[in-house]
Structure formats: C-alpha cells, structure tokens
Design an enzyme around this catalytic site. Structure first.
Site, mmCIF file in Angstrom:
data_model
loop_
_atom_site.group_PDB
_atom_site.id
_atom_site.type_symbol
_atom_site.label_atom_id
_atom_site.label_comp_id
_atom_site.label_asym_id
_atom_site.label_seq_id
_atom_site.Cartn_x
_atom_site.Cartn_y
_atom_site.Cartn_z
ATOM 1 N N HIS A 57 0.853 -1.190 0.000
ATOM 2 C CA HIS A 57 0.000 0.000 0.000
ATOM 3 C C HIS A 57 0.891 1.243 0.000
ATOM 4 O O HIS A 57 2.019 1.208 0.497
ATOM 5 C CB HIS A 57 -0.900 0.020 1.246
ATOM 6 C CG HIS A 57 -2.069 -0.903 1.150
ATOM 7 N ND1 HIS A 57 -3.158 -0.823 1.981
ATOM 8 C CD2 HIS A 57 -2.319 -1.934 0.304
ATOM 9 C CE1 HIS A 57 -4.032 -1.770 1.666
ATOM 10 N NE2 HIS A 57 -3.538 -2.464 0.646
ATOM 11 N N GLU A 59 0.907 3.987 1.739
ATOM 12 C CA GLU A 59 1.362 4.502 3.037
ATOM 13 C C GLU A 59 2.506 3.660 3.611
ATOM 14 O O GLU A 59 3.473 4.194 4.158
ATOM 15 C CB GLU A 59 0.204 4.507 4.054
ATOM 16 C CG GLU A 59 -1.014 5.306 3.646
ATOM 17 C CD GLU A 59 -2.075 4.450 2.976
ATOM 18 O OE1 GLU A 59 -1.740 3.723 2.018
ATOM 19 O OE2 GLU A 59 -3.240 4.511 3.409
ATOM 20 N N CYS A 90 -2.663 0.216 7.288
ATOM 21 C CA CYS A 90 -1.907 1.461 7.196
ATOM 22 C C CYS A 90 -2.165 2.361 8.412
ATOM 23 O O CYS A 90 -1.247 3.006 8.921
ATOM 24 C CB CYS A 90 -2.231 2.178 5.894
ATOM 25 S SG CYS A 90 -1.704 1.217 4.457
HETATM 26 ZN ZN ZN Z 1 -3.582 0.518 3.419
#
Ligand code: ZN
Length: 330
Positions: A57, A59, A90
């Site tokens: 992801h 982040e 995240c």
């Molecule tokens: Zn995430």
C-alpha cells in the site's frame, strides 16, 4: 485561504502524482507523501498487484522510506498525506510509527480506518493519537478513483460483449498451439476441411469439397454477424491437426454454436477430439456462454456417438433433404 490550507493542498497534489503512477500500472490509484521540516522525505503509491503483496500500500511504502531517511522508526514531526483514507493496516502502521498528523483526500466508507469503519488513529486506548485533517482536494482524490473504477467496469463489459476481439478460443493445451483462423492459415483450414476419406469427420454433414469448405468459411446462419464467427485451428508441431468452427451467441445470447469439427486422420483414436473439445467448452464458459449447440445427422453414427459421449443430448429434430438432423445441446 489560510497558509496551512494551501500547504496541505500543495502536498496533496504531490500525493496525487503518486496515485497517477499507480494508475499507470493498472493499480487502484492511491498515493502518499510524507513531509518533514517542510520537505517531502518519502513517497509511495499502491503496487499491490504489481508486487503481489498486500503490504505494498502507498502509506506502508512511504513509511518504510521515511524511516530510512530519518534513520528512525519513529516518524516524529512528520505529516503523512494520502489521497484515500487509510485501511486498518496502514492506520495501524501510522500509529506504530508515531506519526503526529495525517491529511486525507477522500474517505473510504467501506474500508477506511480513520473515521469511516473505525478510527484507529484516535483510539483513546492506544498510547498515540493522530491529528487528522480530512477532505483536502477531496474532489480530485475521489475523481481519480471513480474514473479508474469506471474504466475498469467498461473494460470488463467490453470483454463480455459479443463480437469483440477479446472473445477468443485461443489458449494453451499441452502439445497444441491454438490460433484463430485468418487469411494466413486459410489454406491450412481449407486443406483439412476439404480432405477426403483421409480425415475423420466429427460433424453433421458429408465431408465438404474444397468449394464447399470455402463457402462454409464465409456463409453464416441468418442472424449472425461475421465478427461472431471463429475458426479455432489446432496445430501440433506445425501441422494443422483440427479445425473447429464456432459461432458466439447463436442462436441465443447465452449459446455457442459448433459448426464443423474436424480432426486429421492421424489424430484419430488418440482422444484428440475429446481433448480439443474440452478446451473449446472451457473457453466458451470463460466467455460467458452457458450452453453449446450443434446439429448432427442421425445417420452419422461416429459423430453422434462422439457428441453424446461429451454430454450432448438431442433437444429437437429437423427433417432435411439429407435425412433427420438432430439438434443437440450441452
Ligand atoms: Zn492501506
């Protein structure tokens, strides 16, 4: 506009640039930047499919990079900008990294964990709470996602639509190369179709002459279009071993119609017809066809036996000049 507002928008635009990188890879467009002392120290964008990792992801990538830059797992004094509300993973990493401030673009009602489903960033029970700012460049941030999902749906629809090039009988089968009939291999198709007793004929009619083969290549049943017809041509070590003539969405939308199906003489008795037919059945299903249909003369015992063994059943009969024609379905 306040100073903080314009600064937040400036960095959110940088996060949007990251989201566009994800989009270019065909990934859900989500981007992130981390700012420290008025400087971007880390960037990240969603690469979940590309990396085949749920950890990729935007982040997480940015947090990992920021830690390297600051030489500390604690990202004190940092602001994280992300185009979409963080997920539970995240949000958890943001708390773990002690990031003091998070700025978000659009919210994620179904999966967001910074206020939508949960608010992991501000749980009193944890030892760290994050200051949150929402809706910064919200319209741009949600538009990029909406456009992405709309394009994806349109692509999926196009793949299912009849007559598009994406509808294909091509595929891999051990030992065989399966291509579609074209000008380039028309001679191979016609040679196999026009073969005399040298070829075992699995279909309803007499083995066609070359002229009939040519005709059959161009003449379609009423109500079908040229782009609905496919010849699947099976090659083994460069030799054309079988031809199957297929009409998509005929006579009904959910049905595929098998015309000719011919296997070369030296392919007889080796289960090749069965193997090739299974490939066709699978390809038809993958392309959304629920039923297969064909016509077989009652007098053509080998063909009738073959199709019955594959599971076809007679659903109708028609009187033709050449005899009784069985309409069979699977
Ligand atoms: Zn995430």
């Amino acid at each position: 506009m306040t100073n903080i507002q314009s600064t937040d928008e400036k960095y959110m635009r940088e996060a949007l640039k990251q989201a566009k990188k994800a989009q270019a890879l065909g990934e859900v467009p989500i981007g992130c930047v981390i700012v420290h002392d008025g400087k971007i120290i880390a960037r990240g964008y969603n690469r979940r499919n590309t990396d085949q990792s749920t950890l990729s992801h935007a982040e997480i990538t940015a947090i990992r990079k920021a830690g390297k830059v600051l030489k500390d797992w604690r990202l004190e004094g940092c602001t994280l900008y992300v185009t979409l509300e963080p997920c539970q993973m995240c949000a958890g990493a943001i708390v773990q990294a002690r990031i003091p401030r998070v700025v978000m673009g659009s919210m994620n009602a179904k999966a967001g964990c910074a206020g939508s489903v949960l608010n992991l960033l501000q749980m009193k029970a944890f030892n760290h709470q994050v200051e949150i700012k929402r809706d910064v460049l919200r319209e741009e941030c949600s538009a990029i996602l909406q456009d992405f999902f709309r394009e994806m749906r349109e692509k999926q629809r196009a793949e299912r639509a009849p007559g598009t090039l994406l509808r294909s009988l091509r595929g891999s089968l051990p030992g065989y190369v399966i291509v579609e009939g074209s000008e380039e291999n028309a001679a191979d198709i016609q040679k196999l179709m026009a073969g005399n007793e040298a070829y075992f004929h699995l279909v309803q009619e007499e083995i066609p002459t070359l002229e009939q083969a040519k005709e059959s290549y161009t003449v379609l049943p009423p109500g079908t279009g040229r782009d609905q017809k496919t010849f699947a041509v099976f090659y083994k070590k460069g030799k054309c071993m079988a031809v199957l003539d297929f009409i998509w969405g005929y006579p009904e939308e959910n049905t595929g119609f098998i015309g000719l199906f011919m296997v070369a003489a030296d392919g007889q008795g080796k289960g090749i017809g069965k193997k090739l037919f299974r490939h066709i059945r699978k390809a038809a299903r993958e392309n959304g066809l629920e039923k297969l249909r064909l016509g077989c003369y009652a007098s053509n015992e080998p063909a009738r036996n073959f199709w019955e063994k594959q599971g076809f059943r007679t659903v109708d009969t028609r009187e033709k000049e050449a005899g009784e024609l069985l309409v069979m379905e699977l």
